[in-house]
Design an enzyme around this catalytic site. Structure first.
Site, PDB file in Angstrom:
ATOM      1  N   TYR A  36       5.133   8.316  -8.130  1.00  0.00           N
ATOM      2  CA  TYR A  36       5.983   8.355  -6.953  1.00  0.00           C
ATOM      3  C   TYR A  36       6.543   9.626  -6.780  1.00  0.00           C
ATOM      4  CZ  TYR A  36       9.441   7.437  -3.554  1.00  0.00           C
ATOM      5  OH  TYR A  36      10.576   7.504  -2.503  1.00  0.00           O
ATOM      6  N   GLY A  52       8.174   5.228  11.527  1.00  0.00           N
ATOM      7  CA  GLY A  52       9.578   4.939  12.371  1.00  0.00           C
ATOM      8  C   GLY A  52       9.870   3.668  12.883  1.00  0.00           C
ATOM      9  N   GLY A  68      13.343   0.740   8.283  1.00  0.00           N
ATOM     10  CA  GLY A  68      14.140   1.431   7.203  1.00  0.00           C
ATOM     11  C   GLY A  68      14.799   3.044   8.025  1.00  0.00           C
ATOM     12  N   SER A 119      13.052  12.671  -2.110  1.00  0.00           N
ATOM     13  CA  SER A 119      13.603  11.660  -2.732  1.00  0.00           C
ATOM     14  C   SER A 119      14.267  12.150  -3.866  1.00  0.00           C
ATOM     15  CB  SER A 119      12.587  10.401  -3.420  1.00  0.00           C
ATOM     16  OG  SER A 119      13.407   9.678  -4.319  1.00  0.00           O
TER      17      SER A 119
HETATM   18  P1  NAD Z   1      10.214   1.601   4.659  1.00  0.00           P
HETATM   19  O1  NAD Z   1       9.604   0.819   3.810  1.00  0.00           O
HETATM   20  O2  NAD Z   1      11.270   0.728   5.410  1.00  0.00           O
HETATM   21  O3  NAD Z   1       9.776   2.543   5.717  1.00  0.00           O
HETATM   22  C1  NAD Z   1       8.557   3.450   5.314  1.00  0.00           C
HETATM   23  C2  NAD Z   1       7.818   3.280   6.577  1.00  0.00           C
HETATM   24  O4  NAD Z   1       6.691   4.167   6.439  1.00  0.00           O
HETATM   25  C3  NAD Z   1       7.357   1.802   7.001  1.00  0.00           C
HETATM   26  O5  NAD Z   1       7.620   1.896   8.485  1.00  0.00           O
HETATM   27  C4  NAD Z   1       5.945   2.081   6.669  1.00  0.00           C
HETATM   28  O6  NAD Z   1       5.162   1.138   7.637  1.00  0.00           O
HETATM   29  C5  NAD Z   1       5.619   3.504   6.817  1.00  0.00           C
HETATM   30  N1  NAD Z   1       4.339   3.724   6.253  1.00  0.00           N
HETATM   31  C6  NAD Z   1       4.040   3.515   4.991  1.00  0.00           C
HETATM   32  N2  NAD Z   1       2.687   4.055   4.753  1.00  0.00           N
HETATM   33  C7  NAD Z   1       2.337   4.478   5.842  1.00  0.00           C
HETATM   34  C8  NAD Z   1       1.140   5.127   6.454  1.00  0.00           C
HETATM   35  N3  NAD Z   1       0.089   5.285   5.280  1.00  0.00           N
HETATM   36  N4  NAD Z   1       0.877   5.405   7.528  1.00  0.00           N
HETATM   37  C9  NAD Z   1       1.856   5.141   8.355  1.00  0.00           C
HETATM   38  N5  NAD Z   1       3.181   4.881   8.137  1.00  0.00           N
HETATM   39  C10 NAD Z   1       3.192   4.414   6.785  1.00  0.00           C
HETATM   40  O7  NAD Z   1      11.220   2.496   3.647  1.00  0.00           O
HETATM   41  P2  NAD Z   1      12.243   3.526   3.720  1.00  0.00           P
HETATM   42  O8  NAD Z   1      13.118   3.351   2.499  1.00  0.00           O
HETATM   43  O9  NAD Z   1      12.793   3.727   5.162  1.00  0.00           O
HETATM   44  O10 NAD Z   1      11.378   4.718   3.569  1.00  0.00           O
HETATM   45  C11 NAD Z   1      11.417   6.115   4.333  1.00  0.00           C
HETATM   46  C12 NAD Z   1      11.105   7.132   3.349  1.00  0.00           C
HETATM   47  O11 NAD Z   1      12.136   7.608   2.712  1.00  0.00           O
HETATM   48  C13 NAD Z   1       9.805   7.241   2.383  1.00  0.00           C
HETATM   49  O12 NAD Z   1       9.145   8.342   2.285  1.00  0.00           O
HETATM   50  C14 NAD Z   1      10.770   6.774   1.036  1.00  0.00           C
HETATM   51  O13 NAD Z   1       9.832   7.308  -0.197  1.00  0.00           O
HETATM   52  C15 NAD Z   1      11.692   7.790   1.327  1.00  0.00           C
HETATM   53  N6  NAD Z   1      12.883   7.368   0.405  1.00  0.00           N
HETATM   54  C16 NAD Z   1      13.529   5.969   0.354  1.00  0.00           C
HETATM   55  C17 NAD Z   1      14.497   5.740  -0.615  1.00  0.00           C
HETATM   56  C18 NAD Z   1      15.038   4.307  -0.591  1.00  0.00           C
HETATM   57  O14 NAD Z   1      15.863   4.159  -1.222  1.00  0.00           O
HETATM   58  N7  NAD Z   1      14.965   3.560   0.447  1.00  0.00           N
HETATM   59  C19 NAD Z   1      14.910   6.532  -1.430  1.00  0.00           C
HETATM   60  C20 NAD Z   1      14.375   7.882  -1.493  1.00  0.00           C
HETATM   61  C21 NAD Z   1      13.203   8.243  -0.653  1.00  0.00           C
END
Ligand code: NAD
Length: 251
Positions: A152, A14, A17, A139
């Protein structure tokens, strides 16, 4: 009155992103939010950025570490006693084409995206209010094939499958379980997929060309859809996968 007034929500990942945007959205709808993240600095900054009227708590921890999850839920129990909404959002992406996949690549991504998410949900259940809402971060990768994304994307397909089973298993408690599946969203994760700014711009151009709406999404657009699934506005919706992808995986 906001549509999440009086609700207690937990969001993993949280502090940046999509998770951070969703924490902000939930707070604007009246919820109290616990955000969990790995890095204390980022977490502190996020709490400062979104905290108004003492309505957010940051808890440091890694979702793939079960003891950290216990600490997260102990904090929730102590401060609020129960949970109404869980957004299991923490996740990572790393790419490797078949032929060059290593055991550590596989273990790292499955440990966080699949094992971490499963225990994030399972350990929340004793605190969960009947009638609550669980949203899992999927995703478009779970339904499509993209180069380098076998590991992934398969974690995201596993998450889609969890939602089907848990919808059935939690129905007696009237807990709804849904998946939110973003397309290309402009977050730190997108930049982490490439080694240079130039490659990043190239990746974004390629992605945008494949999106019917002709642009990347922003985290707020996902947060609004998560808030819909968290609230009573979606009271007859469970087991679904809601795509927020500008149409990318729909054509
Ligand atoms: P982001 O990297 O900004 O956020 C991911 C968050 O998860 C970060 O705050 C990170 O510190 C945290 N995190 C990662 N590993 C962790 C762990 N082991 N323990 C606790 N926290 C952890 O990326 P985002 O784009 O906001 O991604 C959020 C979700 O959305 C993810 O699950 C990602 O797979 C999914 N997603 C993102 C996209 C995209 O285009 N950005 C597309 C499809 C799915």
């Amino acid at each position: 009155m906001g549509k999440l007034e009086g609700k207690v929500a937990v969001i993993t990942g949280g502090s940046s992103g999509i998770g951070l945007a969703t924490a902000q959205q939930f707070i604007s709808e009246g919820a109290y939010v616990f955000i969990a993240g790995r890095r204390q600095n980022e977490l502190d900054t996020a709490v400062k950025q979104i905290g108004k009227n003492n309505n957010v708590t940051g808890v440091q921890g890694d979702v793939s570490n079960l003891a950290d999850l216990d600490r997260l839920y102990a904090a929730v129990k102590q401060q609020k006693g129960s949970i109404d909404i869980l957004f299991a959002n923490a996740g990572i992406i790393e790419l490797a084409p078949i032929g060059s996949i290593t055991e550590s690549h596989f273990d790292k991504i499955f440990n966080i995206n699949v094992k971490g998410l499963l225990f994030t949900v399972q350990k929340a259940l004793t605190l969960f209010q009947d009638g609550g809402s669980i949203i899992l971060s999927g995703s478009i990768g779970g339904s499509k094939g993209y180069e380098g994304s076998s590991v992934y994307s398969s974690t995201k397909a596993a998450i889609r499958s969890f939602a089907r089973t848990w919808t059935v298993e939690l129905k007696q408690r009237k807990i709804r379980v849904n998946v939110i599946s973003p397309g290309p969203i402009d977050t730190p994760m997108t930049s982490s997929m490439v080694q240079s700014e130039e490659l990043g711009e190239q990746l974004k151009t390629n992605l945008v060309n494949a999106v019917p709406l002709g642009r990347m999404g922003n985290p707020d657009e996902v947060a609004k859809a998560v808030s819909f699934l968290a609230s009573d506005d979606s009271s007859y919706i469970t087991g679904i996968e809601l795509f927020v992808d500008g149409g990318m995986a729909q054509i």
